[in-house]
Design an enzyme around this catalytic site. Sequence first.
Site, mmCIF file in Angstrom:
data_model
loop_
_atom_site.group_PDB
_atom_site.id
_atom_site.type_symbol
_atom_site.label_atom_id
_atom_site.label_comp_id
_atom_site.label_asym_id
_atom_site.label_seq_id
_atom_site.Cartn_x
_atom_site.Cartn_y
_atom_site.Cartn_z
ATOM 1 N N LYS A 289 -1.039 -1.955 6.627
ATOM 2 C CA LYS A 289 -0.123 -2.773 7.447
ATOM 3 C C LYS A 289 0.044 -2.180 8.839
ATOM 4 O O LYS A 289 0.180 -2.900 9.828
ATOM 5 C CB LYS A 289 1.248 -2.918 6.764
ATOM 6 C CG LYS A 289 1.389 -4.189 5.952
ATOM 7 C CD LYS A 289 0.700 -4.187 4.613
ATOM 8 C CE LYS A 289 -0.646 -4.735 4.507
ATOM 9 N NZ LYS A 289 -1.216 -4.644 3.152
ATOM 10 N N ALA B 141 -14.155 -10.911 -0.689
ATOM 11 C CA ALA B 141 -13.149 -11.533 0.180
ATOM 12 C C ALA B 141 -11.837 -11.662 -0.566
ATOM 13 O O ALA B 141 -11.191 -12.711 -0.565
ATOM 14 C CB ALA B 141 -13.638 -12.897 0.663
ATOM 15 N N GLY B 142 -11.435 -10.587 -1.248
ATOM 16 C CA GLY B 142 -10.105 -10.544 -1.857
ATOM 17 C C GLY B 142 -9.101 -10.086 -0.806
ATOM 18 O O GLY B 142 -9.408 -10.035 0.396
ATOM 19 N N ALA C 179 2.224 -3.481 -5.557
ATOM 20 C CA ALA C 179 3.222 -2.418 -5.546
ATOM 21 C C ALA C 179 4.559 -2.900 -6.124
ATOM 22 O O ALA C 179 5.178 -2.216 -6.943
ATOM 23 C CB ALA C 179 3.409 -1.913 -4.117
ATOM 24 N N HIS D 138 18.484 -22.771 13.021
ATOM 25 C CA HIS D 138 17.549 -23.382 13.970
ATOM 26 C C HIS D 138 17.530 -22.578 15.265
ATOM 27 O O HIS D 138 18.595 -22.190 15.746
ATOM 28 C CB HIS D 138 17.985 -24.812 14.282
ATOM 29 C CG HIS D 138 17.125 -25.459 15.327
ATOM 30 N ND1 HIS D 138 15.849 -25.898 15.054
ATOM 31 C CD2 HIS D 138 17.347 -25.700 16.642
ATOM 32 C CE1 HIS D 138 15.323 -26.406 16.164
ATOM 33 N NE2 HIS D 138 16.209 -26.298 17.137
HETATM 34 P P1 FAD Z 1 -0.649 4.249 -7.434
HETATM 35 O O1 FAD Z 1 0.004 3.839 -6.187
HETATM 36 O O2 FAD Z 1 -2.140 4.259 -7.475
HETATM 37 O O3 FAD Z 1 -0.083 5.700 -7.788
HETATM 38 C C1 FAD Z 1 -0.541 6.436 -8.865
HETATM 39 C C2 FAD Z 1 -0.316 7.902 -8.589
HETATM 40 O O4 FAD Z 1 -0.567 8.632 -9.778
HETATM 41 C C3 FAD Z 1 -1.245 8.491 -7.533
HETATM 42 O O5 FAD Z 1 -0.511 9.276 -6.635
HETATM 43 C C4 FAD Z 1 -2.209 9.358 -8.343
HETATM 44 O O6 FAD Z 1 -2.677 10.491 -7.612
HETATM 45 C C5 FAD Z 1 -1.288 9.790 -9.468
HETATM 46 N N1 FAD Z 1 -1.996 10.222 -10.682
HETATM 47 C C6 FAD Z 1 -3.026 9.622 -11.328
HETATM 48 N N2 FAD Z 1 -3.344 10.295 -12.454
HETATM 49 C C7 FAD Z 1 -2.483 11.345 -12.526
HETATM 50 C C8 FAD Z 1 -2.274 12.402 -13.457
HETATM 51 N N3 FAD Z 1 -2.979 12.474 -14.584
HETATM 52 N N4 FAD Z 1 -1.300 13.307 -13.189
HETATM 53 C C9 FAD Z 1 -0.536 13.209 -12.079
HETATM 54 N N5 FAD Z 1 -0.674 12.230 -11.180
HETATM 55 C C10 FAD Z 1 -1.630 11.309 -11.399
HETATM 56 N N6 FAD Z 1 0.052 -3.914 -2.913
HETATM 57 C C11 FAD Z 1 1.063 -4.643 -2.420
HETATM 58 O O7 FAD Z 1 1.968 -5.011 -3.177
HETATM 59 N N7 FAD Z 1 1.126 -4.981 -1.101
HETATM 60 C C12 FAD Z 1 0.168 -4.608 -0.226
HETATM 61 O O8 FAD Z 1 0.249 -4.917 0.966
HETATM 62 C C13 FAD Z 1 -0.925 -3.839 -0.712
HETATM 63 N N8 FAD Z 1 -1.892 -3.440 0.125
HETATM 64 C C14 FAD Z 1 -2.896 -2.643 -0.350
HETATM 65 C C15 FAD Z 1 -3.890 -2.236 0.535
HETATM 66 C C16 FAD Z 1 -4.920 -1.428 0.098
HETATM 67 C C17 FAD Z 1 -5.978 -0.977 1.062
HETATM 68 C C18 FAD Z 1 -4.949 -0.999 -1.280
HETATM 69 C C19 FAD Z 1 -6.028 -0.092 -1.784
HETATM 70 C C20 FAD Z 1 -3.971 -1.410 -2.158
HETATM 71 C C21 FAD Z 1 -2.946 -2.256 -1.706
HETATM 72 N N9 FAD Z 1 -1.945 -2.716 -2.566
HETATM 73 C C22 FAD Z 1 -0.935 -3.495 -2.079
HETATM 74 C C23 FAD Z 1 -1.935 -2.368 -4.000
HETATM 75 C C24 FAD Z 1 -0.955 -1.229 -4.253
HETATM 76 O O9 FAD Z 1 -1.320 -0.115 -3.469
HETATM 77 C C25 FAD Z 1 -0.945 -0.873 -5.723
HETATM 78 O O10 FAD Z 1 -0.677 -2.027 -6.489
HETATM 79 C C26 FAD Z 1 0.118 0.171 -6.010
HETATM 80 O O11 FAD Z 1 -0.095 1.339 -5.263
HETATM 81 C C27 FAD Z 1 0.135 0.518 -7.505
HETATM 82 O O12 FAD Z 1 1.160 1.422 -7.734
HETATM 83 P P2 FAD Z 1 1.094 2.454 -8.941
HETATM 84 O O13 FAD Z 1 2.320 3.289 -8.811
HETATM 85 O O14 FAD Z 1 0.828 1.737 -10.203
HETATM 86 O O15 FAD Z 1 -0.198 3.359 -8.676
HETATM 87 P P1 AMP Z 2 -9.827 -8.466 -5.379
HETATM 88 O O1 AMP Z 2 -10.042 -8.205 -6.843
HETATM 89 O O2 AMP Z 2 -8.754 -9.445 -5.048
HETATM 90 O O3 AMP Z 2 -9.710 -7.193 -4.592
HETATM 91 O O4 AMP Z 2 -11.146 -9.167 -4.863
HETATM 92 C C1 AMP Z 2 -12.442 -8.657 -5.073
HETATM 93 C C2 AMP Z 2 -13.434 -9.745 -4.683
HETATM 94 O O5 AMP Z 2 -14.760 -9.200 -4.704
HETATM 95 C C3 AMP Z 2 -13.432 -10.937 -5.633
HETATM 96 O O6 AMP Z 2 -13.195 -12.105 -4.888
HETATM 97 C C4 AMP Z 2 -14.833 -10.918 -6.248
HETATM 98 O O7 AMP Z 2 -15.340 -12.230 -6.459
HETATM 99 C C5 AMP Z 2 -15.657 -10.199 -5.180
HETATM 100 N N1 AMP Z 2 -16.877 -9.548 -5.684
HETATM 101 C C6 AMP Z 2 -17.009 -8.805 -6.811
HETATM 102 N N2 AMP Z 2 -18.291 -8.350 -6.948
HETATM 103 C C7 AMP Z 2 -18.989 -8.814 -5.872
HETATM 104 C C8 AMP Z 2 -20.366 -8.698 -5.417
HETATM 105 N N3 AMP Z 2 -21.280 -7.981 -6.090
HETATM 106 N N4 AMP Z 2 -20.719 -9.313 -4.255
HETATM 107 C C9 AMP Z 2 -19.810 -10.028 -3.549
HETATM 108 N N5 AMP Z 2 -18.508 -10.186 -3.929
HETATM 109 C C10 AMP Z 2 -18.097 -9.580 -5.068
#
Ligand code: FAD
Ligand code: AMP
Length: 475
Positions: A58, A189-190, A327, A451
């Site tokens: 973000k 394109a997710g 998240a 508004h």
């Molecule tokens: P995580 O955030 O992955 O946290 C898990 C933690 O556990 C990590 O710190 C890891 O190191 C730790 N861990 C793992 N195994 C162990 C272990 N055995 N011992 C100790 N620690 C361990 N979601 C949104 O809602 N809005 C968004 O805008 C958004 N943008 C995103 C953008 C990107 C680029 C990505 C990659 C993800 C985005 N997400 C977004 C998804 C979001 O980040 C995840 O859904 C969220 O972080 C999941 O939370 P969690 O606590 O389940 O896991």
């Molecule tokens: P998301 O799960 O929302 O992060 O989106 C992942 C996207 O990647 C989905 O829309 C899938 O259809 C796409 N995808 C998965 N495998 C492939 C591939 N081999 N080539 C192109 N797109 C893919």
Amino acid sequence: MSSKFDVVVIGGGPAGYVAAIRAAQNGLSTACIDAWLTPEGKPSLGGTCLNAGCIPSKALLESSELLHRARHEFTAHGIRLAGVELDLQAMQARKAAIVAQLCAGIQGLFKANGVTALAGHGHLLPGNKVRFTPADGEPRLLEAGNVVLATGSTPTALPSLPFDGERIVDSAGALAFDAVPRRLGVIGAGVIGLELGSVWRRLGAEVVVLEAMDRFLFMADGQIAKEAERQFRRQGLDIHLGAKVQSGERTAGGVRLRYEDRQGSHDIEVDKVVVAVGRRPWTEGLLDPLAGVTVDARGFIEVDAHCRTTAAGVWAIGDVVRGPMLAHKGSEEGVMVADLIAGRYGHMNYGIIPSVIYTTPEIAWVGRTEEELGQAGITYKSGTFNFAASGRAKAMDQAAGLVKVLADAGSDELLGVHVCGPMAGELIAEAVVAMEFQGTAEDLQRTIHAHPTLAEAVHEAALSVDRRAIHAINR
Ligand code: FAD
Ligand code: AMP
């Protein structure tokens, strides 16, 4: 320090740290083990979300959008800027500072709530015991009344295109580029692919998006997805649908990708490629086979509707269990579980989890799409309102897109709300609250909206459900 806790949480992301804070608020002695280390090797709470996901993406989306607007949109406001330049190092430093502040903030919240933060690795043993291995010390045995597993997820790799951390990267790599690639390939394109593709497109890269599915944003409402696709293409995102990437290889200066679509096999050359084909649950090194926790065929920890695993007193939440990898979904599961452990009421409404894509246009929705309602045989009413008729959107020069409200044809109950346009992620909150209260389209119609605001578009779309919109011609 005590080795006995009421609750031990493994994972300090938005699922785990929220569970830990709520457990402590409930008067339970709580520890949270987290293994995340910064590139400098320092422990950093917040998981993927804060360190390499929601927050840094973000930050870069905001910065890159400002640059784009300064370059292409300010003149329409009567603002002429000369010599607008990108300082990518400063942009990345700003992102890093935001991440550092927020991660330190969680440390502060732990302190204030009395949660014991343990930096290192957690491993679940039978009998609700946890082996904690600090990054630089001897393993210790912790005993817990309840254990909450919140270890999150990790990017899925394509076997034929393994990450090399340089030209073939995952989302974390694409958030950390130190130069703008000339030509960037985005596979998938997710949500993540579109957000990262947008960042680098706005910063000047040519961006080619290869998506295996035939339909753009198949999980979104069809009309909304169509409008978004039109706007993305106008921004110059080169989107190929039905394009399944088969393989790739490093060339002298970049990566050659081979993909297949209906026309056959194609090769394209890019400087760098982001593989954004999804994420998979992360349980490596987490579970003793005798601990009694079952994992399904896709690697998710099996849980019931209240996030109880197959082992008594062991719960699992967030990306490591079924449901959308978001998240706020994980955080709410954390609250539910911590409340249930404390003997309080806890519940998750999985049907009302908002989704947001933070691109321009921003896309947000809650509830069901027209396609889903059609498939379920539910008769519904639909109302839309275009931002083109919104005074606030016009003033912002962001008057593209629409709001769509879907309500039950009989009861008028809200079934879905979909937004493609400015601040969609903020606008959707009103719909989430209304739906949580089982509100109707009429409830939204009779709610006074200030508004001129963008929220008036939600109001008008709700009016349009009954063909009573004031600022649109009702058809
Ligand atoms: P995580 O955030 O992955 O946290 C898990 C933690 O556990 C990590 O710190 C890891 O190191 C730790 N861990 C793992 N195994 C162990 C272990 N055995 N011992 C100790 N620690 C361990 N979601 C949104 O809602 N809005 C968004 O805008 C958004 N943008 C995103 C953008 C990107 C680029 C990505 C990659 C993800 C985005 N997400 C977004 C998804 C979001 O980040 C995840 O859904 C969220 O972080 C999941 O939370 P969690 O606590 O389940 O896991
Ligand atoms: P998301 O799960 O929302 O992060 O989106 C992942 C996207 O990647 C989905 O829309 C899938 O259809 C796409 N995808 C998965 N495998 C492939 C591939 N081999 N080539 C192109 N797109 C893919």
